[in-house]
Every structure is written in C-alpha cells, then in structure tokens.
Motif scaffolding. Structure first.
Motif, PDB file in Angstrom:
ATOM      1  N   LEU A 164      29.713  43.023  61.609  1.00  0.00           N
ATOM      2  CA  LEU A 164      29.098  44.231  61.066  1.00  0.00           C
ATOM      3  C   LEU A 164      30.118  45.358  60.979  1.00  0.00           C
ATOM      4  O   LEU A 164      30.094  46.175  60.056  1.00  0.00           O
ATOM      5  N   LEU A 165      31.044  45.374  61.952  1.00  0.00           N
ATOM      6  CA  LEU A 165      32.004  46.473  62.021  1.00  0.00           C
ATOM      7  C   LEU A 165      32.994  46.441  60.869  1.00  0.00           C
ATOM      8  O   LEU A 165      33.695  47.421  60.611  1.00  0.00           O
ATOM      9  N   GLU A 166      33.070  45.321  60.179  1.00  0.00           N
ATOM     10  CA  GLU A 166      33.981  45.231  59.017  1.00  0.00           C
ATOM     11  C   GLU A 166      33.365  45.742  57.728  1.00  0.00           C
ATOM     12  O   GLU A 166      34.053  45.866  56.722  1.00  0.00           O
ATOM     13  N   VAL A 167      32.051  45.970  57.776  1.00  0.00           N
ATOM     14  CA  VAL A 167      31.388  46.432  56.540  1.00  0.00           C
ATOM     15  C   VAL A 167      31.943  47.814  56.190  1.00  0.00           C
ATOM     16  O   VAL A 167      31.911  48.722  57.017  1.00  0.00           O
ATOM     17  N   PRO A 168      32.472  47.961  54.952  1.00  0.00           N
ATOM     18  CA  PRO A 168      33.195  49.207  54.624  1.00  0.00           C
ATOM     19  C   PRO A 168      32.289  50.390  54.269  1.00  0.00           C
ATOM     20  O   PRO A 168      32.795  51.471  54.010  1.00  0.00           O
ATOM     21  N   PHE A 169      30.984  50.164  54.220  1.00  0.00           N
ATOM     22  CA  PHE A 169      30.083  51.278  53.879  1.00  0.00           C
ATOM     23  C   PHE A 169      29.069  51.470  55.011  1.00  0.00           C
ATOM     24  O   PHE A 169      28.857  50.559  55.824  1.00  0.00           O
ATOM     25  N   PRO A 170      28.417  52.638  55.075  1.00  0.00           N
ATOM     26  CA  PRO A 170      27.434  52.858  56.138  1.00  0.00           C
ATOM     27  C   PRO A 170      26.229  51.925  55.950  1.00  0.00           C
ATOM     28  O   PRO A 170      25.851  51.655  54.814  1.00  0.00           O
ATOM     29  N   VAL A 171      25.668  51.470  57.064  1.00  0.00           N
ATOM     30  CA  VAL A 171      24.510  50.576  57.013  1.00  0.00           C
ATOM     31  C   VAL A 171      23.300  51.292  57.617  1.00  0.00           C
ATOM     32  O   VAL A 171      23.327  51.706  58.770  1.00  0.00           O
ATOM     33  N   ASP A 172      22.233  51.448  56.828  1.00  0.00           N
ATOM     34  CA  ASP A 172      21.012  52.106  57.321  1.00  0.00           C
ATOM     35  C   ASP A 172      20.200  51.151  58.192  1.00  0.00           C
ATOM     36  O   ASP A 172      19.741  51.502  59.280  1.00  0.00           O
ATOM     37  N   LEU A 173      19.967  49.948  57.664  1.00  0.00           N
ATOM     38  CA  LEU A 173      19.048  49.005  58.312  1.00  0.00           C
ATOM     39  C   LEU A 173      19.742  47.668  58.541  1.00  0.00           C
ATOM     40  O   LEU A 173      20.406  47.152  57.646  1.00  0.00           O
ATOM     41  N   ALA A 174      19.568  47.121  59.769  1.00  0.00           N
ATOM     42  CA  ALA A 174      20.093  45.781  60.041  1.00  0.00           C
ATOM     43  C   ALA A 174      18.934  44.835  60.283  1.00  0.00           C
ATOM     44  O   ALA A 174      17.991  45.157  61.003  1.00  0.00           O
ATOM     45  N   ILE A 175      19.011  43.676  59.639  1.00  0.00           N
ATOM     46  CA  ILE A 175      18.030  42.613  59.863  1.00  0.00           C
ATOM     47  C   ILE A 175      18.757  41.566  60.710  1.00  0.00           C
ATOM     48  O   ILE A 175      19.785  41.038  60.282  1.00  0.00           O
ATOM     49  N   ILE A 176      18.242  41.275  61.892  1.00  0.00           N
ATOM     50  CA  ILE A 176      18.940  40.351  62.789  1.00  0.00           C
ATOM     51  C   ILE A 176      18.229  39.000  62.834  1.00  0.00           C
ATOM     52  O   ILE A 176      17.053  38.911  63.162  1.00  0.00           O
TER      53      ILE A 176
ATOM     54  N   PRO B  83      25.843  40.811  53.869  1.00  0.00           N
ATOM     55  CA  PRO B  83      25.604  39.613  54.674  1.00  0.00           C
ATOM     56  C   PRO B  83      26.668  39.542  55.774  1.00  0.00           C
ATOM     57  O   PRO B  83      27.857  39.726  55.475  1.00  0.00           O
ATOM     58  N   VAL B  84      26.228  39.302  57.007  1.00  0.00           N
ATOM     59  CA  VAL B  84      27.198  39.184  58.103  1.00  0.00           C
ATOM     60  C   VAL B  84      27.141  37.761  58.649  1.00  0.00           C
ATOM     61  O   VAL B  84      26.067  37.288  59.057  1.00  0.00           O
ATOM     62  N   ASN B  85      28.318  37.087  58.600  1.00  0.00           N
ATOM     63  CA  ASN B  85      28.407  35.697  59.049  1.00  0.00           C
ATOM     64  C   ASN B  85      29.858  35.446  59.423  1.00  0.00           C
ATOM     65  O   ASN B  85      30.755  35.639  58.600  1.00  0.00           O
TER      66      ASN B  85
ATOM     67  N   ILE C 228      28.169  34.778  50.281  1.00  0.00           N
ATOM     68  CA  ILE C 228      26.866  34.102  50.312  1.00  0.00           C
ATOM     69  C   ILE C 228      26.037  34.619  49.147  1.00  0.00           C
ATOM     70  O   ILE C 228      25.916  35.843  48.967  1.00  0.00           O
ATOM     71  N   LEU C 229      25.491  33.696  48.358  1.00  0.00           N
ATOM     72  CA  LEU C 229      24.647  34.055  47.210  1.00  0.00           C
ATOM     73  C   LEU C 229      25.341  35.065  46.294  1.00  0.00           C
ATOM     74  O   LEU C 229      24.708  35.976  45.762  1.00  0.00           O
ATOM     75  N   GLY C 230      26.680  34.883  46.162  1.00  0.00           N
ATOM     76  CA  GLY C 230      27.432  35.757  45.262  1.00  0.00           C
ATOM     77  C   GLY C 230      27.761  37.119  45.841  1.00  0.00           C
ATOM     78  O   GLY C 230      28.394  37.941  45.190  1.00  0.00           O
ATOM     79  N   LEU C 231      27.346  37.354  47.072  1.00  0.00           N
ATOM     80  CA  LEU C 231      27.644  38.646  47.715  1.00  0.00           C
ATOM     81  C   LEU C 231      28.822  38.478  48.668  1.00  0.00           C
ATOM     82  O   LEU C 231      28.928  37.450  49.349  1.00  0.00           O
ATOM     83  N   LYS C 232      29.693  39.478  48.751  1.00  0.00           N
ATOM     84  CA  LYS C 232      30.771  39.434  49.730  1.00  0.00           C
ATOM     85  C   LYS C 232      30.164  39.440  51.132  1.00  0.00           C
ATOM     86  O   LYS C 232      29.316  40.273  51.440  1.00  0.00           O
ATOM     87  N   ALA C 233      30.606  38.498  51.962  1.00  0.00           N
ATOM     88  CA  ALA C 233      30.102  38.441  53.337  1.00  0.00           C
ATOM     89  C   ALA C 233      31.167  38.976  54.302  1.00  0.00           C
ATOM     90  O   ALA C 233      32.361  38.959  53.991  1.00  0.00           O
ATOM     91  N   TYR C 234      30.668  39.471  55.435  1.00  0.00           N
ATOM     92  CA  TYR C 234      31.579  40.069  56.416  1.00  0.00           C
ATOM     93  C   TYR C 234      31.497  39.291  57.720  1.00  0.00           C
ATOM     94  O   TYR C 234      30.411  38.856  58.124  1.00  0.00           O
ATOM     95  N   THR C 235      32.640  39.085  58.373  1.00  0.00           N
ATOM     96  CA  THR C 235      32.624  38.304  59.611  1.00  0.00           C
ATOM     97  C   THR C 235      32.010  39.100  60.756  1.00  0.00           C
ATOM     98  O   THR C 235      31.532  38.535  61.728  1.00  0.00           O
TER      99      THR C 235
END
Lengths: 465, 465
Positions: free
Chosen positions: B70-82, B53-55, B61-68
């Motif tokens: 996208l560039l902070e996400v520590p793993f590769p991202v295949d698909l982005a939902i905008i 989740p990026v916010n 959010i919903l128990g998942l770690k959120a990132y401020t």
C-alpha cells in the motif's frame, strides 16, 4: 370394459388431450386475435397431428391450408377448438356433430357468465353436444394444453414437459402457474381451463388425471365444487395414490362476493372446505405462489419418513430464517450425531457451525454433499434443506449425487448467487431437484411434503388396521 | 459544525461510500478468489475514482497497475478494502494508518466469529484503527456498495441504481435482495454488510442513511441490536421522515440458537422486538421476500390517505385472491360511486363486473386507466391495485398516465402474460411503478404502504397536539 363409467370418461378425455387431429374454428390471420394465437401456439408447441384452421374468408393461415367450413375438412377431426362469437357457436356445434368430431373446447365467452340470453345459448350448446354425444370443455375458458404432445390450445405458449397437471377455474391463474413452470424448466403435463363447466367439470378432470400416469401431481384452483359429496369420494381416492394441491378462491366475505360475480359459484363456508381438504388429504395452498411451490416439490421429491429435517447452508442468515420457519411449521431440527460431528470436524474448517442449521460459511458445493452424506444415515433426519448463498458452481451435480446416495428428499434454496445461481438453478430443475428463491419458501414447500407424507402414512395404517 | 457528532459521522461515512480512491489489499489474479472478484466488480460497476490493487507478487491485475505494498501507491487512498488472511490484517491496518487511509472495509474472516484467538486479533485491529482515527466496516463481512458511484466492493456484481439502502448482518441476504433489485431494474442505492461490527454498527448506518438524500428507504436485516435504547431513538427519528423496513432473524428458539452461532448476538425476545418496531414505526417483514417487496413499494409509491383500495383486473380469479388478501389485511374494498358506475357502463362491455374488484375480463390496457381515472376522485378510494392477466401490451404507459392523473398510489400485479409480461414489467420498473408476481404479494406490499402511512399520520397528529 367400456361400460365402466371411469373407462368411458377416460376414453372421452383421452380424445381431448391426445387427439389425432384438431380443428380451430375461428382461426384468424390477425395476430391480435385469440383465434390466431391459439392456432399459432398449437403449431409452435410442435403438435404432430393434423391441424385444420376453419375461417370462412381465409385460404391459408400460418402456412396451413384453411377451410371455409368444418364440413370441407377432408380428414376426420377428433377435437374442435371453438373461438367464434357466442351466437355462432350452436351452428358450429351442429357441424361438429355432422363431422363426427369427438370433443370440443369452447373458448368463446358470452354465455351463462354474461346474462340470461347467454344462459339460454349455453343450454342450447349443451343440448346439441349431448345429442351428438360430444363432451365439451367450457364455454368461456382459456383452453387446454398437453405439453407431451405439443397441444397448446391456450395462451401464452407453454411447451416445457413436466409432471404437474392443472385444473383451473381461472385462465390467468393457470397461465401464471404454467408461465412460472415454463420459465423455471419445471414444466407442466396437462392443463385444463374449466370456464363455465357446462358439461365437463373439475370432478371429471380430477378422475381423469387421477388415472393418468403422466400426471404425477394434480393442482387445482377452484371457487366452488359442483358436488361436495362426489368431490370428497374422488379426492380421498386419488390422494392415496398421488398428491392433490388446492387453491381455493373466496375464503373471505369480500372474496366470496367476487367469486359469485366471476363464475356464479357459491364459494361456500371456508371452514367446511378446510375440513374437507384435511380429511381427503388435499394439500391446501394459501396463495398462488404456495400453490406453485407445493406442486413443484410434490412432483419431484420422494416423501420424507418424518418431521426431522437437517439444514445445511453457506449463509448463516438464511439458516436462521429457515430455522425460524421450521419452528413455525412444526418441523424438528434434528442435531447431528456425535459420530457424524467427529467425522465432519476432521474434514471441515473450524469456522463452520457444527450443528443444525449447519453453516459451512464460505465453501464449495462438494462440502454440501459431504455434510448431507455424513448425516444421511441418521434415522431421525428424514430430509434435507440445502441453502446456497454466494455464487457456488456445481451445486446441481453435488446435490444430485447426494440425493442418489442418501435416498431422502433434498430441497434447495439458492440466493445471492447472481449469474452462477441462474445456471445452477436451471441445471437442478432439469435434474428434478426443486429450487426455491428464499429460505421461507423452501421451508413452506418442505412442510407440504411432510404434510402429504403424514396423510399417506395415516391412510396406509388405516388400511392395515 | 464538525464537532456535531452526526456531522462527524456523516463525514466519516461519506468517505466509505464516496471515496476518491480505493485500494484493494489482497487483490488477486485468480478469478475464483474474493480478492479478484471484488476488484473486478469495482471495475465493472464503473467506479470513476483511482483504484490501487495491492498484491506482493503481481504487477498488473485486470489491466490495472498493481502495487506490492500500500505504501508504494503514488496517490492518496481514501478507502481500503482488505481481503487478506486474518493474521496479516493488523500489519495491513498499520500501513493504512501510515498512508493516511480514511476508512477501511475488512472483508476477511477469521476474527471474533471463530475463536478466542480471532477475538484477540479483532481487538488488535480495532486498537490500530482507533489510534489512526480510521473507521472500520467488518471484519468478516461481504463488503459495501454504492451503485451511484459504481463502487461495488462486494459480490455479486450489482450496478442498477435505485432508492433503497440496505444494512445487513448477513452477506447472502443482502446479496439476494440486491440480485432481485438488479434483475427487476429496481436497483439499490447503498448496501453495507455489517459483519462482526467491531467498530461501525447498524446504528451508525441507520443514522447516516437517515440523512442521505439518495436513500429513500432503509431496509435492514438484523439478528440483534447493539443498543436497544439508542436504536429506538434513532429509528423513531428516521421513521418520521422515511420508511424503515426490518427483517429480524431468530424469532423462534431454534432461530435464536442459530443467531448465537452465526454472529454471537443475543436474538432477544421477539415480542420485545415486535413492540419496539411498532412503536418506532419500523415496518416489519415476516420473510425475505416481504422484506424486498415492502422496500420496493415504499421506495416508489406515494402514501395512501386511508385504507380504501380499489382493485381493477382482467383476471377474475386474481381479483378474488386479492379480495381475500385485502380482507385478511384489514383493507377496505370501497365500492364505486353510482356516477362512476354509470360512466363506466356507458364505455365498457356488459360482460365486465361493475364493482370492486372490477373485472374487465378480456381487455386492453387503456381500459385499466379508464377505470382508475373514473374512480380517481372518490374520496373513499385511497389507492389502486391493477392486476393484469394475459399478455396485455402498453400496460406500463397506461398505468403511468393514470398515476399522473389520479395522484394516488397504483400498485401492479402482472401474471400469466408470457413474453409481453416481461416487457411490460421492465418498462414499469423503469418508470417507477412497482410490479408484483401474484395478487397476494401485491396486497401484502400495499398493506405495508398503508401501515407506514398510518404511522406517519399518527406522528404528525401527535406533533400538532
């Protein structure tokens, strides 16, 4: 007054739908038997009169005292429901006469629908009834129901009270209709399964429901009519007061042959039925679902004054499908007035489509009400179709409020809304707002409303002339 | 192989439907926001890949770690939902490029569908995507779903796995279809909402689903096509392998105007679309319900070898309505052979109607199987419609057994059966037997099966010639 034939019929049929007491002759302890199911449904539907299960071998069924013979029942019996094998029916009828039962519903089959022997049996039954002055529904029928007094002497169990009364020559088609009405919370008023029509036929029930205040709409499935001339007189008379909706089986050669096998009726020329329905103001449904949808809309919405309809939607695609269907049905998509547009532009985001269909795109339920109310005074808009896509809460409350302020029919389609849709649909039905599952079914139902409104206008004008 | 355009498209679209990880840019803590709903649906549908989740303001959010970002996400991202407001989308796209995201679904609206400014924004988004080599779904769309991996990046929540893949230019129409499939336990395979089709369009998804083994049937709602000639080539090619079902919005002048307001498409001449669909073997639905029904039947039943159909029923009235509908649809009601009749007369009560429609009257489910099996070998009977009225238990098991023994399509209508009907219907759908709520809808669906079968025969014959 009792010498008036209509009054007499009314008194006789009142006993069928509002008896003070009921006997189930052939009540059974076996849950798989019809004689059990019918008794159980009367009990579970909450019938408040006295109930007498009659079974030669049982002392108690479903907690009720059972009687080995009808003649042993210690209280008077208004209505008898007969569910014993055909050969035993004449004897049961005789006992009904002795007991001074006032009306009988013969569910048992094995009469004129089967063979010559059955035909003779049916004649015998009818003679006994006539001699005793008892009116008979059936034989070979799926019983009757009056939800308003919990008299579900049929199956499946149908309890929800509503304004539609049903006359049907097919048990399953009546049951299917009733099940849909039950599930949606639309409900039915009364239902009668005609069966072999040895005594009472569709004309009797049409006349009765025509006078019955609880029957706002009469829907009938027929495969033929007992007397064409009488049918026309009765239908024309009732149509002036309340809507009649017909589904006619046996339109095609293959269907006609099947009709003859089913009930021995002559399906007759479909073109003739079509002409008769048109002339008498009967709204004809082309399918079982239309039959249900038309009854539903005509039981709940006021009639539009003309063909101008306004579509408000949160789903562009549904608006398009509805517009296509309106054009097919000869409805007019009236454009909003300049003033209405000006007011709406100042209150709604620019991404909306400001025309008819009016597409709110992503929105809330209050905006539907806003659009309806801002167009409510337009004399060329005679009614509204509101199409909710997405899960949109409070749709029911907002549409109810809009209905009260514009005083024109508002019909709803709700789709793609998941759990919220289910909640809103239930609320709307309990508030008397009919909801349909697709744009096309909504438009078809709306067209039935327009068609009946135009018939009423024509007959009112011809009365004035 | 990767230079083959179809292979390349396949690789690109595989990422959209089977990503190893997903970021939701604009994930929200507010349950009323789309950015919350989409994230929650991905979680609740059971997606097994990593979710980011990026916010800019949330840590969780919903128990998942959120990132401020996208560039902070520590793993590769295949698909982005905008799902952020349109003006912020270009910047988010640039970050997707930097992060080497492989595909993007832009749910956000406010682009070419709104005004010229939006059009410019859409162009900018597309340029960024092209430069970064990222394929884009949307913008202005209701997301995507692949039930087989629990990737419900849309709404409402749809989890039930099935064989139908959906392409839709209207979010709500896709959602309505999916909701029905969810509720009935029919399920869907994949669903894509096209939105403004800035990059990927219906042709791309047709080609992809055409190759996709999990998509047994492709159903598409369109308001126009991006390239008529290409459409014809692709549709003709796929129709030879698997059924294509089309619902086309904007058949009428009123509908065409609404189409232009909705997606800016030119609806085009309906007669041309009709001709194109016929020529390419696309089965055209006239309504949203037909769209669903046709896809359902074509996904689950084998194709009949001809137009001969046999109706077996426990409800005479429904048999008649079905016979009428068969005649309208040009299907042939083949009479049973003398031998079959003889065998059936010895095993069934005389009250049955021993012809087509075969009316069992009050009966049990095993008798349906008996009638089907006794007529199963008749070369002029190519399929069966079984219509259950009343609450008849074990209908599912008996029809399943009959299907296995006769190896011809058996389609079911079930009505008037109350609670038993619900149980049997659910069982049948889980066994791959399509059930319809009325005789007419059953026959219409059966006709679609016949129509596609005849197209397949024609193309196979022309290949042989």
């Amino acid at each position: 007054m009792k010498n008036n034939p209509l009054e007499k019929l009314k008194t006789q049929l009142d006993i069928i739908f509002n008896p003070s007491s009921v006997a189930v002759i052939g009540a059974s302890r076996d849950p798989m038997k019809v004689g059990h199911v019918v008794l159980r449904n009367i009990v579970e539907a909450g019938y408040k009169g006295r109930i007498a299960p009659v079974n030669p071998k049982a002392h108690e069924i479903l907690g009720l005292k059972a009687y080995t013979s009808l003649l042993e029942v210690p209280f008077p019996v208004d209505l008898a429901i007969i569910v014993i094998p055909a050969p035993f029916v004449p004897q049961a009828m005789r006992e009904c006469g002795e007991k001074r039962v006032k009306a009988i519903v013969v569910i048992s089959g094995g009469f004129s629908e089967v063979d010559e022997e059955g035909e003779a049996l049916e004649k015998e039954v009818l003679e006994i009834a006539e001699e005793a002055g008892i009116r008979v529904v059936g034989p070979n029928c799926q019983g009757i129901n009056n939800t308003h007094v919990g008299l579900c002497a049929t199956w499946p169990l149908i309890k929800c009270k509503g304004g539609i009364s049903l006359i049907t020559q097919s048990g399953t088609l009546g049951a299917a209709f009733s099940c849909w009405a039950e599930e949606e919370g639309i409900g039915i008023s009364k239902c009668v399964n005609l069966g072999n029509k040895a005594d009472l036929n569709e004309l009797d029930f049409l006349r009765y429901f025509g006078e019955d205040k609880e029957s706002r709409v009469i829907a009938f499935y027929i495969e033929g009519v007992s007397d064409g001339r009488k049918f026309m007189d009765i239908a024309s008379d009732i149509s002036k007061r309340k809507p009649l909706i017909a589904l006619k089986g046996g339109r095609s050669p293959a269907g006609s042959r099947a009709v003859f096998s089913h009930t021995g009726s002559m399906a007759g020329s479909d073109a003739v039925f079509d002409a008769v329905f048109k002339q008498t103001g009967v709204i004809r449904a082309k399918s079982l679902e239309e039959f249900y949808d038309f009854a539903k809309v005509l039981a709940y919405l006021p009639l539009p004054e003309g063909r101008g309809v306004f579509i408000v939607t949160s789903t562009g695609g549904s608006g398009i499908l509805a517009a296509d269907a309106c054009e097919d049905a000869g409805l007019t998509l009236t454009e909003p007035s300049e003033e209405a547009l000006k007011r709406l532009r100042s209150q709604l985001p620019s991404r909306c489509t400001f025309r008819n269909p009016f597409d709110l795109t992503t929105t809330t339920a209050d905006k539907f009400r806003l659009v309806i109310e801002e167009n409510g005074g337009n004399p060329d808009i005679h009614g509204f179709i509101a199409i909710f896509g997405d899960p949109i809460p409070n749709a029911a409350e907002e549409i109810k409020a809009a209905s009260e302020s514009v005083k024109k029919p508002i019909l709803v389609a709700y789709l793609g809304g998941g759990e919220v849709e289910k909640v809103e649909k239930t609320k709307m039905h309990s508030l008397g707002i009919p909801v349909f599952p697709s744009p096309e079914r909504a438009v078809a139902a709306y067209s039935a409303l327009v068609k009946y409104s135009e018939f009423r206008k024509r007959t009112e004008n011809s009365l004035i002339d």
